[in-house]
Scaffold this motif. Structure first.
Motif, PDB file in Angstrom:
ATOM      1  N   UNK A   5     -17.440  -0.668  41.620  1.00 43.73           N
ATOM      2  CA  UNK A   5     -18.669  -0.084  42.150  1.00 43.73           C
ATOM      3  C   UNK A   5     -18.269   0.939  43.213  1.00 43.73           C
ATOM      4  N   UNK A   6     -18.607   2.193  43.000  1.00 48.82           N
ATOM      5  CA  UNK A   6     -18.281   3.243  43.958  1.00 48.82           C
ATOM      6  C   UNK A   6     -19.578   3.786  44.542  1.00 48.82           C
ATOM      7  N   UNK A   7     -19.652   3.768  45.869  1.00 48.06           N
ATOM      8  CA  UNK A   7     -20.821   4.362  46.523  1.00 48.06           C
ATOM      9  C   UNK A   7     -20.653   5.880  46.514  1.00 48.06           C
ATOM     10  N   UNK A   8     -21.747   6.562  46.342  1.00 38.89           N
ATOM     11  CA  UNK A   8     -21.746   8.023  46.315  1.00 38.89           C
ATOM     12  C   UNK A   8     -21.177   8.608  47.605  1.00 38.89           C
ATOM     13  N   UNK A   9     -20.797   9.888  47.540  1.00 39.47           N
ATOM     14  CA  UNK A   9     -20.374  10.612  48.736  1.00 39.47           C
ATOM     15  C   UNK A   9     -21.563  10.890  49.643  1.00 39.47           C
ATOM     16  N   UNK A  10     -21.271  11.395  50.824  1.00 31.66           N
ATOM     17  CA  UNK A  10     -22.330  11.676  51.799  1.00 31.66           C
ATOM     18  C   UNK A  10     -23.233  12.794  51.278  1.00 31.66           C
ATOM     19  N   UNK A  11     -24.531  12.556  51.184  1.00 31.78           N
ATOM     20  CA  UNK A  11     -25.449  13.582  50.689  1.00 31.78           C
ATOM     21  C   UNK A  11     -25.525  14.785  51.627  1.00 31.78           C
ATOM     22  N   UNK A  12     -25.760  15.934  51.054  1.00 28.34           N
ATOM     23  CA  UNK A  12     -25.859  17.144  51.863  1.00 28.34           C
ATOM     24  C   UNK A  12     -27.043  17.094  52.825  1.00 28.34           C
ATOM     25  N   UNK A  13     -28.021  16.265  52.529  1.00 24.02           N
ATOM     26  CA  UNK A  13     -29.210  16.178  53.394  1.00 24.02           C
ATOM     27  C   UNK A  13     -29.169  14.966  54.338  1.00 24.02           C
ATOM     28  N   UNK A  14     -28.018  14.377  54.534  1.00 21.93           N
ATOM     29  CA  UNK A  14     -27.921  13.166  55.362  1.00 21.93           C
ATOM     30  C   UNK A  14     -27.851  13.506  56.847  1.00 21.93           C
ATOM     31  N   UNK A  15     -28.743  14.357  57.288  1.00 19.82           N
ATOM     32  CA  UNK A  15     -28.824  14.699  58.710  1.00 19.82           C
ATOM     33  C   UNK A  15     -29.689  13.660  59.413  1.00 19.82           C
ATOM     34  N   UNK A  16     -29.895  13.838  60.710  1.00 17.11           N
ATOM     35  CA  UNK A  16     -30.592  12.797  61.472  1.00 17.11           C
ATOM     36  C   UNK A  16     -31.600  13.399  62.460  1.00 17.11           C
ATOM     37  N   UNK A  17     -32.579  14.161  61.956  1.00 19.79           N
ATOM     38  CA  UNK A  17     -33.559  14.765  62.868  1.00 19.79           C
ATOM     39  C   UNK A  17     -34.551  13.729  63.401  1.00 19.79           C
ATOM     40  N   UNK A  18     -35.203  14.070  64.485  1.00 25.97           N
ATOM     41  CA  UNK A  18     -36.296  13.242  64.996  1.00 25.97           C
ATOM     42  C   UNK A  18     -37.552  13.637  64.225  1.00 25.97           C
ATOM     43  N   UNK A 170     -16.154  -2.053  49.995  1.00 25.80           N
ATOM     44  CA  UNK A 170     -16.468  -1.083  51.030  1.00 25.80           C
ATOM     45  C   UNK A 170     -17.844  -0.522  50.732  1.00 25.80           C
ATOM     46  N   UNK A 171     -18.688  -0.456  51.759  1.00 15.61           N
ATOM     47  CA  UNK A 171     -20.027   0.113  51.598  1.00 15.61           C
ATOM     48  C   UNK A 171     -20.118   1.514  52.192  1.00 15.61           C
ATOM     49  N   UNK A 172     -18.979   2.064  52.631  1.00 17.65           N
ATOM     50  CA  UNK A 172     -18.963   3.408  53.207  1.00 17.65           C
ATOM     51  C   UNK A 172     -19.203   4.447  52.107  1.00 17.65           C
ATOM     52  N   UNK A 173     -19.508   5.679  52.513  1.00 17.30           N
ATOM     53  CA  UNK A 173     -19.537   6.750  51.516  1.00 17.30           C
ATOM     54  C   UNK A 173     -18.182   6.773  50.818  1.00 17.30           C
ATOM     55  N   UNK A 174     -18.188   6.870  49.515  1.00 20.26           N
ATOM     56  CA  UNK A 174     -17.013   6.811  48.644  1.00 20.26           C
ATOM     57  C   UNK A 174     -16.354   5.429  48.672  1.00 20.26           C
ATOM     58  N   UNK A 175     -17.044   4.433  49.240  1.00 23.68           N
ATOM     59  CA  UNK A 175     -16.474   3.085  49.303  1.00 23.68           C
ATOM     60  C   UNK A 175     -16.352   2.480  47.917  1.00 23.68           C
ATOM     61  N   UNK A 176     -15.272   1.742  47.717  1.00 21.63           N
ATOM     62  CA  UNK A 176     -14.982   1.128  46.425  1.00 21.63           C
ATOM     63  C   UNK A 176     -15.018  -0.392  46.566  1.00 21.63           C
ATOM     64  N   UNK A 177     -15.810  -1.009  45.694  1.00 23.13           N
ATOM     65  CA  UNK A 177     -15.844  -2.453  45.563  1.00 23.13           C
ATOM     66  C   UNK A 177     -15.298  -2.780  44.186  1.00 23.13           C
TER      67      UNK A 177
END
Length: 181
Positions: A5-18, A170-177
């Protein structure tokens, strides 16, 4: 037999606005239709996975991750493997987008409902997904699934209950289980 199981990479829209509740809903939409950021690439690529039967969620970030990692389109793309819902509640305040995610997921897991899949339904879908992965290994051999953090976590649990042995997680971006049977 292996299920990876591979978690996707970090999305281009994964910003953190208020954002307020409406802005949070729009943020989720952008996140769900986002590809992987150009700066997000796996640190290590296991070339052996190119020989595995490849499955992906139907969300763009998962399919794009498969293409980046394996340089090919998955053999199977299925909405069954999409991320568990990112709930949306109309609350009267502003938060950073990721704080909305954590708060909303907490409320969701506690049973608060909305116009989206319930936590109970999402766990049932993960159980069905785990069963399908097991069946696919019987037909196709080793497989790799490009999916999502929460969904991969809840697919992993029934696989272990059904006798699959957890070798790494691993549940990180690109994490491999990795699980073996």
């Amino acid at each position: 037999m292996e299920i990876v199981l591979i978690r996707h990479g970090k999305p281009s829209s994964a910003n953190n606005p208020i954002v307020n509740a409406h802005g949070y809903t729009n943020w989720i939409r952008r996140y769900n239709f986002s590809d992987v950021a150009a700066s997000s690439r796996p640190e290590i690529i296991n070339p052996q996975y190119k020989t595995f039967y490849t499955i992906s969620s139907d969300l763009k970030r998962a399919m794009h991750s498969a293409d980046i990692y394996l340089n090919k389109t998955p053999e199977k793309i299925d909405p069954l493997f999409r991320e568990m819902e990112i709930p949306r509640y109309k609350l009267p305040f502003q938060l950073k987008a990721w704080n909305w995610v954590y708060l909303s997921r907490l409320l969701w897991m506690l049973g608060f409902k909305g116009s989206f899949e319930t936590f109970k339904q999402a766990k049932q879908r993960a159980n069905i997904a785990a069963d399908q992965l097991i069946e696919m290994t019987k037909k196709r051999g080793n497989l790799v699934l490009f999916g999502h953090g929460y969904m991969n976590r809840y697919i992993r649990k029934p696989l272990i209950q059904k006798g699959w042995v957890l070798k790494s997680k691993s549940n990180a971006y690109w994490g491999i289980t990795k699980l073996e049977n």
